[in-house]
Each structure stands twice: as C-alpha cells, then as structure tokens.
Motif scaffolding. Structure first.
Motif, PDB file in Angstrom:
ATOM      1  N   ILE A 193      -6.233  -9.767  11.239  1.00 17.94           N
ATOM      2  CA  ILE A 193      -6.278  -8.387  11.745  1.00 17.94           C
ATOM      3  C   ILE A 193      -5.024  -8.068  12.557  1.00 17.94           C
ATOM      4  N   ARG A 194      -4.662  -8.998  13.440  1.00 23.31           N
ATOM      5  CA  ARG A 194      -3.466  -8.725  14.258  1.00 23.31           C
ATOM      6  C   ARG A 194      -2.196  -8.712  13.424  1.00 23.31           C
ATOM      7  N   LEU A 195      -2.078  -9.665  12.495  1.00 28.06           N
ATOM      8  CA  LEU A 195      -0.870  -9.724  11.657  1.00 28.06           C
ATOM      9  C   LEU A 195      -0.707  -8.430  10.874  1.00 28.06           C
ATOM     10  N   VAL A 196      -1.808  -7.942  10.333  1.00 27.58           N
ATOM     11  CA  VAL A 196      -1.771  -6.756   9.495  1.00 27.58           C
ATOM     12  C   VAL A 196      -1.512  -5.502  10.332  1.00 27.58           C
ATOM     13  N   LEU A 197      -2.237  -5.377  11.435  1.00 24.18           N
ATOM     14  CA  LEU A 197      -2.113  -4.161  12.245  1.00 24.18           C
ATOM     15  C   LEU A 197      -0.781  -4.099  12.979  1.00 24.18           C
ATOM     16  N   GLU A 198      -0.388  -5.227  13.586  1.00 26.51           N
ATOM     17  CA  GLU A 198       0.827  -5.179  14.396  1.00 26.51           C
ATOM     18  C   GLU A 198       2.072  -5.046  13.543  1.00 26.51           C
ATOM     19  N   ASN A 199       1.971  -5.408  12.265  1.00 24.22           N
ATOM     20  CA  ASN A 199       3.144  -5.329  11.396  1.00 24.22           C
ATOM     21  C   ASN A 199       2.999  -4.293  10.290  1.00 24.22           C
ATOM     22  N   ASN A 200       1.918  -3.511  10.362  1.00 30.65           N
ATOM     23  CA  ASN A 200       1.729  -2.461   9.384  1.00 30.65           C
ATOM     24  C   ASN A 200       1.742  -2.990   7.952  1.00 30.65           C
ATOM     25  N   VAL A 201       1.050  -4.077   7.726  1.00 27.10           N
ATOM     26  CA  VAL A 201       1.023  -4.671   6.383  1.00 27.10           C
ATOM     27  C   VAL A 201      -0.126  -4.046   5.587  1.00 27.10           C
ATOM     28  N   ARG A 202       0.217  -3.488   4.430  1.00 26.83           N
ATOM     29  CA  ARG A 202      -0.775  -2.769   3.640  1.00 26.83           C
ATOM     30  C   ARG A 202      -1.296  -3.650   2.526  1.00 26.83           C
ATOM     31  N   ILE A 203      -2.441  -4.274   2.756  1.00 29.48           N
ATOM     32  CA  ILE A 203      -3.077  -5.023   1.669  1.00 29.48           C
ATOM     33  C   ILE A 203      -4.552  -4.657   1.620  1.00 29.48           C
ATOM     34  N   GLY A 204      -5.098  -4.763   0.449  1.00 32.44           N
ATOM     35  CA  GLY A 204      -6.528  -4.513   0.284  1.00 32.44           C
ATOM     36  C   GLY A 204      -7.262  -5.839   0.366  1.00 32.44           C
ATOM     37  N   LEU A 252     -16.707   4.324   9.236  1.00 31.34           N
ATOM     38  CA  LEU A 252     -15.667   4.276   8.209  1.00 31.34           C
ATOM     39  C   LEU A 252     -15.920   3.164   7.207  1.00 31.34           C
ATOM     40  N   PHE A 253     -16.388   2.006   7.689  1.00 34.47           N
ATOM     41  CA  PHE A 253     -16.705   0.933   6.741  1.00 34.47           C
ATOM     42  C   PHE A 253     -17.798   1.383   5.767  1.00 34.47           C
ATOM     43  N   ALA A 254     -18.677   2.286   6.261  1.00 38.79           N
ATOM     44  CA  ALA A 254     -19.789   2.728   5.425  1.00 38.79           C
ATOM     45  C   ALA A 254     -19.305   3.491   4.194  1.00 38.79           C
ATOM     46  N   LEU A 255     -18.084   3.989   4.242  1.00 38.25           N
ATOM     47  CA  LEU A 255     -17.559   4.689   3.060  1.00 38.25           C
ATOM     48  C   LEU A 255     -17.445   3.721   1.896  1.00 38.25           C
ATOM     49  N   GLY A 256     -17.280   2.440   2.240  1.00 40.46           N
ATOM     50  CA  GLY A 256     -17.366   1.413   1.196  1.00 40.46           C
ATOM     51  C   GLY A 256     -16.080   1.123   0.473  1.00 40.46           C
ATOM     52  N   ASP A 257     -15.145   2.037   0.453  1.00 36.20           N
ATOM     53  CA  ASP A 257     -13.946   1.806  -0.358  1.00 36.20           C
ATOM     54  C   ASP A 257     -12.752   1.438   0.503  1.00 36.20           C
ATOM     55  N   VAL A 309      -4.991  -1.310   7.957  1.00 37.53           N
ATOM     56  CA  VAL A 309      -4.054  -0.406   8.624  1.00 37.53           C
ATOM     57  C   VAL A 309      -4.555   1.033   8.476  1.00 37.53           C
ATOM     58  N   ARG A 310      -4.956   1.369   7.240  1.00 39.31           N
ATOM     59  CA  ARG A 310      -5.443   2.727   6.993  1.00 39.31           C
ATOM     60  C   ARG A 310      -6.766   2.934   7.733  1.00 39.31           C
ATOM     61  N   LEU A 311      -7.570   1.914   7.717  1.00 38.72           N
ATOM     62  CA  LEU A 311      -8.865   2.024   8.373  1.00 38.72           C
ATOM     63  C   LEU A 311      -8.708   2.345   9.858  1.00 38.72           C
ATOM     64  N   VAL A 312      -7.788   1.634  10.498  1.00 40.63           N
ATOM     65  CA  VAL A 312      -7.616   1.836  11.932  1.00 40.63           C
ATOM     66  C   VAL A 312      -7.021   3.219  12.214  1.00 40.63           C
ATOM     67  N   VAL A 360      -6.128  15.839  -0.439  1.00 41.55           N
ATOM     68  CA  VAL A 360      -4.679  15.619  -0.442  1.00 41.55           C
ATOM     69  C   VAL A 360      -4.235  14.951   0.849  1.00 41.55           C
ATOM     70  N   MET A 361      -4.822  15.442   1.943  1.00 40.76           N
ATOM     71  CA  MET A 361      -4.414  14.885   3.231  1.00 40.76           C
ATOM     72  C   MET A 361      -4.812  13.403   3.354  1.00 40.76           C
ATOM     73  N   ILE A 362      -5.981  13.057   2.829  1.00 49.14           N
ATOM     74  CA  ILE A 362      -6.377  11.649   2.861  1.00 49.14           C
ATOM     75  C   ILE A 362      -5.402  10.840   2.023  1.00 49.14           C
ATOM     76  N   GLU A 363      -5.087  11.419   0.864  1.00 51.07           N
ATOM     77  CA  GLU A 363      -4.120  10.773  -0.033  1.00 51.07           C
ATOM     78  C   GLU A 363      -2.811  10.513   0.712  1.00 51.07           C
ATOM     79  N   GLU A 364      -2.396  11.503   1.489  1.00 51.41           N
ATOM     80  CA  GLU A 364      -1.123  11.375   2.222  1.00 51.41           C
ATOM     81  C   GLU A 364      -1.314  10.651   3.559  1.00 51.41           C
ATOM     82  N   GLU A 365      -2.523  10.202   3.828  1.00 44.71           N
ATOM     83  CA  GLU A 365      -2.860   9.477   5.049  1.00 44.71           C
ATOM     84  C   GLU A 365      -2.614  10.293   6.303  1.00 44.71           C
ATOM     85  N   ASP A 366      -2.745  11.617   6.179  1.00 46.61           N
ATOM     86  CA  ASP A 366      -2.663  12.461   7.370  1.00 46.61           C
ATOM     87  C   ASP A 366      -4.076  12.649   7.901  1.00 46.61           C
TER      88      ASP A 366
END
Lengths: 692, 295
Positions: free
Chosen positions: A486-497, A546-551, A556-559, A629-635
C-alpha cells in the motif's frame, strides 16, 4: 505519614526483565494495599541489576475502622430466618441489632463496627503474597528449594515507619526473613551489610556504596558521560536508545570509557562494525563531525578501576579486535564470490515447504519486477530484473549468516564491489522496505519494482497455499507485506490492478491453472488500507463504500476517490444530498419490498406531471452524461462537485412531489426517477454504506 | 589448606598448565573431587557423566575437572587465531548449588590472577539449553572487560528430569582465559608450559583433524557407527547399566557432530538426529536414577 520501603535483593536479573518486574511488584503491592483498606499517597518502583525496590508513601498507622450495615428479615420473622441472619452477621443475639422503619415495615439491621488493625500487622501478608505472585518470563529453582525466582533470591528489606516488619518468604524449605539490611556494589561497595531505616537513608547509603538506585538517573548519567567522553575526542555518540536502555540494566555504577578500533578494520562497512560492536559487546558507535564513523567505541563499565580504566579499555579493545577480525574475514571472504554465483546456493534454502526454495522465489520476483517496470515511471525492466535476481544472494554470505539484520545492506555493498549499477545496488538494499510504519519507503524506480515484487510474491504465494493470517496470528507477516504494498503504491503513484491476472493466477508460480480468490486478497488489502488511512482521518465506511463498487483494484485511484468522497461528505451540499439519497433509497427499498420488484431503469419523461420531476430528470441525465467522462479522466473531485449540483433539484422534488401517487403508472414512473438518483450516485460510491 | 612450602615458593607463572593447576588447587580447597577428563569424545565439559548424570538425584556432589572438547565444525586448519576444533574446558559442578556460588566463582578468578578490582566483571543473561541432552538451566555468561570467560548455570533439568536439588555449573574456556591473562592475540601463542607454546603442542593436530573432519572422514562408515552406537546404547539400557550406555550415547552425539561437519546432514534431518540422541540421553538419565534407587 509512614512510609513502606521494600527491596528484593537477588543475583543479576536479566536487563530485559527488570523494568517489567519492578512495575509488576508495584502493581501487586498497591493492589494488596487497596484490598487491605490501606490508602497511600504515592508508590514508586526502582531497579538495578540486583534489586527491585518499592517505596510507598503516606500510609496510615492503622487500617481505618469499618462500619458495616447489613439488612435482615422483617421484625417478627420466623426464628429460623433470624438465626441465619445473626450467623451471617457474626452476632449472637438479636439484641445486638436495631429495628428500622422501611416502606415495607420494620426490619432488623445488624450494624457492626470493625476495628482496623495496625498496618504493621497487615503489611507482611501483602508483601509475601506479592512476592509469591510476581510473574517472571522464565524462573528457576535454587538448591533444594521449591521457591521460584528469576535467579537466586538472597534478602528482603521490609521497613515500615522506620522499623523492620516481621515476616518472611517461605523458600520451601527454609525462609528469607524480612530485615533492614542490604549490600552495595558487588566490587566497589564496602562488602559489609548496610542497615537502613527508610527510603532517604537507603538511597543515600546505596550511593555511598556506589549504587545508583534510580534507573532514570543511571540512564541520564550514562547519556551525559557518553556525550562528555565523545566531546573530549571531538566526536559525537551515535544515538541508540535501545542500547542505552539495555546497558542501564547492566550496571549499578556506570562509567563510560572510550576505546580504539584498529585502522585495519575501518575498511569494513560501518554498519558491520556497529552491528558487531552492538550485538556482541554492547558498545556505542562514535561519529566524526562529518557524520562518518570514527575509529572509536564507547563501553559502559560497572567499575571505577584504580588505573582509571586502562586495563578495562585494553581488555575490551582486545575482544573487539577478535570480533572484528571475524567480521573482516567475512567481508574479505564474501567478496571472493560474485552475487550471481551464489544463486545456486539458494536452491538449497527452503522458503516454505509448499512454496519451494528461495531460488524459485527469486525467479518469480525477477519476472514480476520486470513486469511491474511497465507500470512504474522511468523504470528500466532490465535493471529491475537484475536487481531482483541479486536481491536475495547475500543470504548465503557469511556476514549475513552472522548478522541477519544486515541482509539487503550487505547485498548492496557486495553489488557495488562487483560494479553493479548503483540503482541495482540500492534496490537490493531497500527491497525489504518498508518493513514497518517507521521505515522509509523506497522511492527510486528500480527499488520500487523489486520491493513491490518481493511483497506481492509473498502475499500471492501464501494466498495460493491458503496460509492467511487469522486473529492475532500472522506468522509470515502478511499484514506487514500488504501495508508495504500500500505504501509503495500510494507514495510512488504506482498504477497497478491488484486483481491483475499476472498476480492472481499463479503465472509467476508456474502454476497456470492455480488461481487465488482475487476478491479475498482485495478485501485483505481493504482492511490494511483502512488502518493506513485511519491516520489521515478517513473513516472506514468511506473505503468500504468504494470497495463495494467491486471493480476498483487500483489503490492509487481508490484513494483519490476516497479523498474526493470524504470532501464531498464533509461539504454542506454533500451532507444534504446524502440525506436525500438515503430518503430515496429507503422509499425504494420499502416500495420494492411491497411490490416484490426492483425499480431500475429510466422513467418515461412523457408521464412527468410536475416541473420538479422534469428538472430533476434533466439534472440527473446531465450529471450521468458527464460523470462517466470525469471518472474516466479521474477527476473525482469534479465528479463529486457535479454530484453536489443535484442537491437543489432533489430537494425541490422531495418538497413538492408525492412519490406514492394514487395513479399506479405515475407512482411507478416516480419510483423509476428515484432509482436514477440511486443509480447515478451509485456510480461514484455505494452511498448506502456511508455512515454519519 | 595451602602448605607452608607452597607459600615460600616462587608464585606460579600464568602458563596454560599453571592456570589448570591453580584452578585444581582452588576447587580442591573448596571441597571438590578433582577428576580427570572423560575418555570419550565430547563437545563440552558438561557432557562428562560427572556433570550430566551426577546432577540427577539427591546426593550431594562437587567435582572439578578439565575436559578436552571437540567441535568438528569449528576447525580452521590451524589458521584462525581464535578458533579450534579441539580445546579445553574447565568444568565445576556444585550440588546442591551453594548460596555463595557467585563469590566462589569470583574467588577462582582471583586465584588465576584476574583481580575483580582492576577489571570489569559482569554477569550477563545467558540461559543454557542442550537439545541433545534434554537439559536446560538459567544463568549468565560472565564477562571480563567485555570478554566471555565463563558460563555460569543453575541446572534445572537434565535428560528430561528435574534437577532436585539444583546444581551450580561453571564452565571456563581455558584458551580464552590464558590468552587474556598472558596478553597474547593468538591461541597458538599461548605459553602452554614455561618453555612450550600451544602451537608446539597442538598446531599439527588442528591441521590434521580439520582435514579429517571436513574432508577425510568416511561418512558412510560414520553413519554406520552412529547406528551401531544407537543400538548398543539401547541394549545396554535394557541390560540395566547406565554409565556404559551413556558412553554410547555420547559416541552417537560426537558422530553426529562429525557428520554435520562433513555437510551430509540436511536442515530437516538435523532435527531428527538431535532427537535420536536426546532419546538416548533421556534413557540413560532414567536408568541412572533407577540404578541409584531414585525411580
């Protein structure tokens, strides 16, 4: 007010047990005092390697008198009831009782006055019980005695109000009687027994006998002496609070001495020197003004020798030479074998019976690190794979065998020695990180890739063999690994699923058909994330929403979404809209239950009868069109603001429109409109799970 | 009970053999039986029957002796100044543990020329456990100016049996002590007698035994011998003789160490071998107590 002084004198108590034992003694005695109705003003505990001491101030000379009232049977009750009551109250005749009027008539009361006994009669029992109950992590018997203590127990001081209490501790067989005598420093003291009358007398006489009783004072003295000694050499002491605590428990009369490290050893990495000095010898490291390690060490002796410590220093220097000769031998020896040539040795090291050898693990981590490089900005896949391949090689070196805490770090030194890329060397050193909340998180691309791969391999591996943490049991430190990810991903903005097939289907485990429950692993991450975000003041229900959305398996996006949701819920419009959402959801739930159907789908605009319906529908349609669209653009902040714009039309709708209209078609259409509120908002979070 | 002639004579030098003589004299004066080494290959002085078996049962027992000890994996072909595969331990067992155990020990340091007023003597937590003997105790390693000079243990259990009474066990590393009092940096520079160095006495043996332990020992044969010793130990127990059985138990223990040095025992097998030796040690302890009428 009288004072109680207690000293339990024994042979050397292990340093790590002293503080706890002194606190336990205090707890046991003060509990005993409370049970005996002996109030006191203050209780303080002290310890040295040979003694546990407790002083209790402000005790009374005698226990307070006790006034006890006991309610009995009604006046005129049968003889039998009266006899039972008298027996329970310890009285012989009903004449000793009094009648009192109660709403239920006249009732017998037994009133007894219990005279308090002298404290000096009560204390021995309290002390003896506390000594017998004191818990030790490990205890022993001595000679033919059944009595257990941490080491042989020699004497007890038990002085109350200036006089010795009379009592003893049964050693079964034999006994140690309470007394007023103790001994000073084993070597620096006079050797004669010293007699004490109270705490002030005791602490002063101990000081004369070269014992500093108070561990806080001893520690401060060590700290001061270390600084002064370092200062005289123009150096500074490297802070080491853990070691400072430990040596405080090894001495009664601390004396700081400075010794030399032979220049020949200074080519060995400073961490190795420090590890060797600290672990085996309990020496402190000294630094030069520029921060580099100085060829000096500091030792805390328990002795003030006549020669000023010359023999002690020379002895310690000799021991250190032998220790460091070993360390230097390992350093020279280890560098003769290249890291990659050590990989075959890892085939003999079992990582876990069901997960194979460390060599196999290294293969997986290398593959994973290379794959992860694509998701880490500026990461070079070849370097990531190389670093991962060498990351565990130092486990087979002699140095890490001797000092396991140097794993990774030695790998870095050996990598640099064989001219590996600096990024590779650093990645080797950092790949175990972050190992805890206080540990720095890797921030360079290569190190991020290897550190992530290492932890993901651990998590996925143990999930594959179904070895998950349960309750307080987490033998493979999987929670720490997840928090590390969690820290590695969040602190470095690493985008993985995290549900990526490469992870969840044992591809790197060469088990194409084996797969793990990705949802289950994701839930595990969600739990850890809750802990992590709690410090930021994000409450757990938002993460759940947010986890309940399931997808959402990109942390990083979740946070980012969690933060947007938090800001939304905290805003006035957001809070209001949340209330409206709940109203809509509740109505739908009730009506759906009544009609045994689900209202999902678009309303028919032709059937709207009021402007509020039309306005709400227009607003919902517009929001729905843009929010995707905004979700797509992560706004996410923008999406939430947009959602907040629904507040006015939603409020107006609820104010002016009756959902449960008489006309069935109209009612149905309005329920459909409500379902669109739920649906539109539901694309951003499950607002039903948001609390507050 | 120092005699008049001893007082008049020149004080003994700090040679290796004189350290032993001084310790013998000291512990003899304190009432110990001075024994000779156990004629079996053992890893430490503790393994001598005078410590292990005699620490069991109620009878008082005090003994002191030198025990040549072998640790095949510690061999360094005579090249390491601090490591040997064959070395000496001085062992003292006091049963029941005297109340003044620590003072008695400190007295022995004075007897060999270590004055506690000039040095920094410390008792640092170090609990002792021998998985092969099924034994444990609590105590310390004793430090002199940062160097571990002795192990000090209050025996709690041996061979799986509670020690009742508890004994005090002292183990001195003689080479280390000698290096310290003589001020030399290598074991091989220790003055063994006033005319002979440790190198002259033992260097060739270190080279040859290292070669034997690491290269030459016939592992198949050693494995067979291990099995033989194990079988023999069990049948001697059946025959009701504890001490001869114990010989075989220690033989098995040493052979296991040798196999370990030859690197033919895997990590998982290691535990199994230790367990097999422990089973023997427990049986010997049990038989010893039976033979003395305590079970």
């Amino acid at each position: 007010m009288p004072e109680l002084l207690l000293e339990l004198f024994s042979e050397e108590i292990p340093a790590r047990m002293q503080r706890r034992a002194a606190e336990d003694l205090k707890g046991l005695i003060t509990d005993g005092l409370k049970k005996a109705n002996l109030e006191f003003a203050d209780a303080r505990s002290y310890w040295t390697p040979r003694r546990l001491t407790l002083v209790v101030d402000g005790l009374p000379e005698t226990q307070p008198d006790l006034h006890e009232e006991r309610k009995g049977p009604k006046v005129g009750a049968p003889e039998q009831a009266l006899a039972g009551f008298l027996k329970a109250a310890g009285l012989s005749s009903i004449d000793q009782c009094e009648q009192r009027e109660t709403p239920k008539g006249a009732v017998w009361f037994a009133v007894t006055e219990k005279k308090g006994g002298p404290a000096a009669d009560v204390l021995p029992g309290v002390i003896e019980a506390a000594i017998r109950a004191l818990p030790w992590p490990k205890s022993m018997r001595f000679a033919d005695q059944e009595f257990r203590w941490v080491r042989p127990f020699h004497s007890i001081i038990a002085v109350f109000a200036g006089t010795a209490l009379s009592g003893s501790v049964d050693m079964r067989p034999g006994a140690v009687a309470f007394g007023v005598e103790t001994k000073g420093h084993r070597f620096l003291g006079s050797g004669a027994a010293i007699t004490v009358s109270g705490f002030d007398d005791y602490i002063a006489k101990l000081r004369d006998e070269k014992v500093i009783l108070d561990p806080t004072e001893r520690k401060a003295s060590i700290d001061r002496q270390l600084r002064e000694a370092a200062d005289r050499e123009g150096l500074t002491i490297k802070d080491d609070p853990g070691l400072l605590d430990e040596v405080t428990g090894l001495v009664e009369w601390p004396v700081a001495l400075i010794g030399r490290i032979d220049d020949a050893f200074m080519e060995v990495p400073p961490e190795v020197l420090t590890a060797s000095m600290r672990a085996h010898q309990k020496y402190f490291t000294l630094n030069r003004p520029d921060g580099s390690m100085a060829p000096r060490f500091a030792v805390i002796a328990n002795m003030e020798a006549e020669d000023g410590g010359a023999a002690i220093i020379s002895g310690n220097e000799r021991v250190l030479r032998a220790r460091l000769a070993d360390a230097k031998f390992f350093w020279d020896q280890d560098r003769k074998t290249k890291l990659e040539d050590r990989l075959s040795d890892l085939e003999k090291v079992i990582f876990h019976a069901k997960l194979g050898t460390v060599a196999e693990r290294v293969d997986r981590i290398a593959g994973l690190a290379e794959a992860l490089a694509a998701h880490i900005p500026n990461a070079d896949p070849a370097l990531c794979a190389r670093a991962a391949r060498l990351a565990k090689a130092d486990l087979t070196t002699e140095m890490v065998g001797e000092f396991p805490e140097l794993q990774g770090l030695m790998g870095r030194y050996y990598a640099l020695d064989q001219n590996e890329d600096a990024a590779v060397a650093d990645a080797i050193a950092q790949h175990y990180s972050p190992a805890g909340p206080g540990d720095a998180c890797p921030s360079e691309p290569t190190a991020i890739a290897v550190a992530l791969a290492e932890k993901l391999d651990t998590l996925v591996g143990f999930w594959l063999i179904d070895e998950k943490p349960t309750g307080s049991k987490d033998p493979f430190a999987l929670r720490r690994a997840a928090l590390g990810v969690i820290r590695l991903v969040l602190e470095n903005n690493v985008r993985i699923g995290l549900k990526d097939k490469a992870l969840t289907h044992g591809i790197f485990f060469k088990l194409e058909n084996a797969s793990i429950d990705g949802e289950d692993l994701l839930r595990f991450f969600a739990d850890r994330l809750r802990v992590h975000l709690k410090d930021e003041g994000v409450s757990h229900d938002l993460i759940q929403a947010l986890f309940a959305l399931g997808d959402e398996d990109d942390l990083v996006r979740l946070v980012a979404r969690v933060h947007a949701l938090r800001d939304f819920v905290n805003s006035e419009d957001g809070a209001n809209l949340l209330t409206a959402y709940r109203r809509a959801a509740n109505i739908l739930k009730a009506e759906e239950k009544k009609d045994a159907t689900e209202y999902n789908g678009a309303p028919d605009p032709e059937q709207f009868e009021q402007d509020e319906e039309r306005n709400l529908w227009a607003a919902l349609s517009s929001v729905a069109a843009q929010v995707g669209v905004m979700i797509e653009e992560e706004d996410f902040a923008g999406a939430m603001r947009l959602l907040a714009s629904l507040r006015a039309p939603v409020d107006a709708f609820f104010d002016q429109v009756t959902v449960n209209a008489d006309k069935p078609d109209l009612r149905r259409n309005r329920l459909m409109l409500l379902s669109r509120i739920r649906g539109t908002m539901g694309s951003l979070a499950d607002f039903g799970l948001v609390e507050g | 009970m120092t005699s008049a002639t001893a007082q008049d004579a020149e004080p003994l030098s700090n040679s290796f053999q004189n350290i032993i003589l001084k310790l013998h004299q000291y512990w003899s004066d304190k009432g110990c039986v001075i024994l000779q080494p156990y004629d079996m290959e053992v890893g430490a002085g503790t393994f001598h029957w005078a410590t292990t078996l005699r620490s069991l049962g109620p009878e008082p027992w005090s003994a002191a002796y030198v025990q040549p000890s072998r640790r095949p994996t510690d061999g360094r072909y005579g090249e390491n100044p601090n490591r040997l595969q064959h070395y000496y331990q001085y062992q003292v067992i006091l049963k029941p543990s005297p109340a003044e155990s620590q003072d008695l020990y400190l007295g022995s340091l004075k007897a060999i020329g270590i004055d506690p007023m000039a040095h920094d003597i410390r008792f640092v937590e170090d609990d002792w456990e021998s998985p092969t003997l099924g034994a444990w105790g609590l105590g310390w390693e004793v430090w002199c100016d940062g160097m571990e000079v002795s192990q000090f243990t209050y025996f709690q259990q041996v061979g799986g049996f509670d020690c009742n009474p508890v004994s005090t066990e002292l183990t001195y590393g003689l080479e280390r002590l000698a290096m310290y009092v003589q001020g030399v940096e290598s074991i091989y520079d220790i003055q063994f007698s006033d005319t002979m160095t440790y190198r002259e006495v033992y260097h060739q043996a270190e080279v040859e035994y290292s070669k034997h332990n690491f290269e030459l020992a016939d592992t198949d044969m050693v494995l067979r011998h291990f099995a033989d010793a194990e079988t023999e130990c069990a049948s001697l127990i059946d025959g009701g003789v504890a001490l001869p059985a114990y010989d075989q138990c220690l033989k098995a223990s040493h052979l296991f160490n040798l196999l370990d040095a030859r690197g033919v025992i895997s990590v998982t097998e290691r535990q199994a071998y230790i367990g097999r030796v422990r089973t023997l040690a427990k049986a010997c302890a049990e038989q010893f107590l039976k033979s003395r009428g305590h079970l």
